[in-house]
Design a protein around this motif. Structure first.
Motif, short mmCIF file in Angstrom:
data_model
loop_
_atom_site.label_atom_id
_atom_site.label_comp_id
_atom_site.label_asym_id
_atom_site.label_seq_id
_atom_site.Cartn_x
_atom_site.Cartn_y
_atom_site.Cartn_z
N ILE A 153 0.97 -1.30 -0.06
CA ILE A 153 -0.02 0.04 -0.20
C ILE A 153 0.90 1.25 0.02
O ILE A 153 0.63 2.24 -0.69
CB ILE A 153 -1.13 0.16 1.13
N SER A 154 1.81 1.30 0.74
CA SER A 154 2.73 2.35 0.73
C SER A 154 3.44 2.65 -0.44
O SER A 154 3.72 3.77 -1.17
CB SER A 154 3.67 2.17 2.08
N GLY A 155 3.94 1.53 -1.10
CA GLY A 155 4.50 1.71 -2.50
C GLY A 155 3.37 2.10 -3.57
O GLY A 155 3.91 2.95 -4.44
N ALA A 156 2.20 1.61 -3.50
CA ALA A 156 0.90 1.99 -4.29
C ALA A 156 0.89 3.53 -4.29
O ALA A 156 0.73 4.19 -5.20
CB ALA A 156 -0.02 1.35 -4.32
N TRP A 184 1.32 6.63 -7.00
CA TRP A 184 0.21 7.13 -7.39
C TRP A 184 0.78 8.81 -7.27
O TRP A 184 0.46 9.56 -8.18
CB TRP A 184 -0.67 6.78 -6.54
N VAL A 185 1.05 9.35 -6.14
CA VAL A 185 1.58 10.67 -6.21
C VAL A 185 2.68 10.88 -6.89
O VAL A 185 2.70 12.21 -7.48
CB VAL A 185 1.80 11.20 -4.60
N TYR A 186 3.53 10.15 -7.24
CA TYR A 186 4.62 10.54 -8.32
C TYR A 186 3.83 10.49 -9.58
O TYR A 186 4.41 11.66 -10.30
CB TYR A 186 5.66 9.50 -8.06
N ARG A 187 3.32 9.73 -10.01
CA ARG A 187 2.66 9.85 -11.60
C ARG A 187 1.73 10.81 -11.61
O ARG A 187 1.63 11.48 -12.59
CB ARG A 187 2.02 8.71 -11.66
N ASP A 188 0.91 11.12 -10.75
CA ASP A 188 -0.35 12.26 -10.59
C ASP A 188 -0.06 12.82 -9.32
O ASP A 188 -0.92 12.81 -8.71
CB ASP A 188 -1.46 11.40 -10.91
N PRO A 189 0.63 14.00 -9.29
CA PRO A 189 0.90 14.69 -8.10
C PRO A 189 -0.36 15.50 -7.67
O PRO A 189 -0.74 16.38 -8.45
CB PRO A 189 2.36 15.41 -8.49
N PRO A 190 -0.56 15.55 -6.45
CA PRO A 190 -1.58 16.13 -5.83
C PRO A 190 -0.91 17.52 -5.54
O PRO A 190 0.06 17.63 -5.45
CB PRO A 190 -2.28 15.61 -4.78
#
Length: 156
Positions: free
Chosen positions: A74-77, A81-87
């Motif tokens: 989960i931590s890796g996912a 996620w935030v690397y590919r689509d940074p909020p």
């Protein structure tokens, strides 16, 4: 990504410091319970071998290793996620809180074989039998924050 790291670092550190204090310094593992602000706040030692509310704690060793791997996954996912689509800033902080809390509980499973839960809160004549920990607070706050601020910062 720096915000994710620092939020995760402080969430992890506060969780592990609180558990060290309660388990080792206050010796809650032996005394079991300590009234802090009764009945609102008690330190009540509970070793959670499963997931929330002790679910899946029957096969402790299998569940332990599965939940350790799940925490890392989960931590890796979340990181991907935030690397590919940074909020935005709040989304990054939320991701860090969630990751820091998850890794705090992973360390408990590695060190103790179970998650150290010790915060027990009751109010208004309702006696809550369940305990939680600081990592659980960070996980909840991070997940809630990702729901609110987890979208792409490019989104309107």
């Amino acid at each position: 990504m720096r915000l994710v790291f620092w939020a995760g670092f402080w969430a992890f550190l506060s969780d592990q410091a609180s558990k060290y204090l309660v388990v080792h310094v206050l010796n809650l593992r032996d005394i079991g319970q300590l009234d802090v602000l009764p009945p609102l706040l008690r330190f009540h030692m509970a070793w959670n071998e499963g997931i929330n509310f002790g679910l899946f704690s029957n096969s402790a060793d299998t569940a332990r290793w599965f939940l350790i791997l799940l925490g890392f996954a989960i931590s890796g996912a979340i990181l991907m996620w935030v690397y590919r689509d940074p909020p935005g800033k709040m989304g990054m902080i939320s991701a860090g809180l969630l990751i820091g809390g998850a890794l705090g509980n992973v360390v408990d499973r590695l060190l103790y074989g179970a998650v150290a839960d010790f915060l027990n809160m009751s109010c208004c004549g309702i006696n809550n039998p369940y305990s939680f920990n600081v990592a659980d607070i960070w996980i909840f706050a991070g997940a809630f924050g990702l729901v609110i601020w987890g979208g792409s910062k490019k989104a309107t």
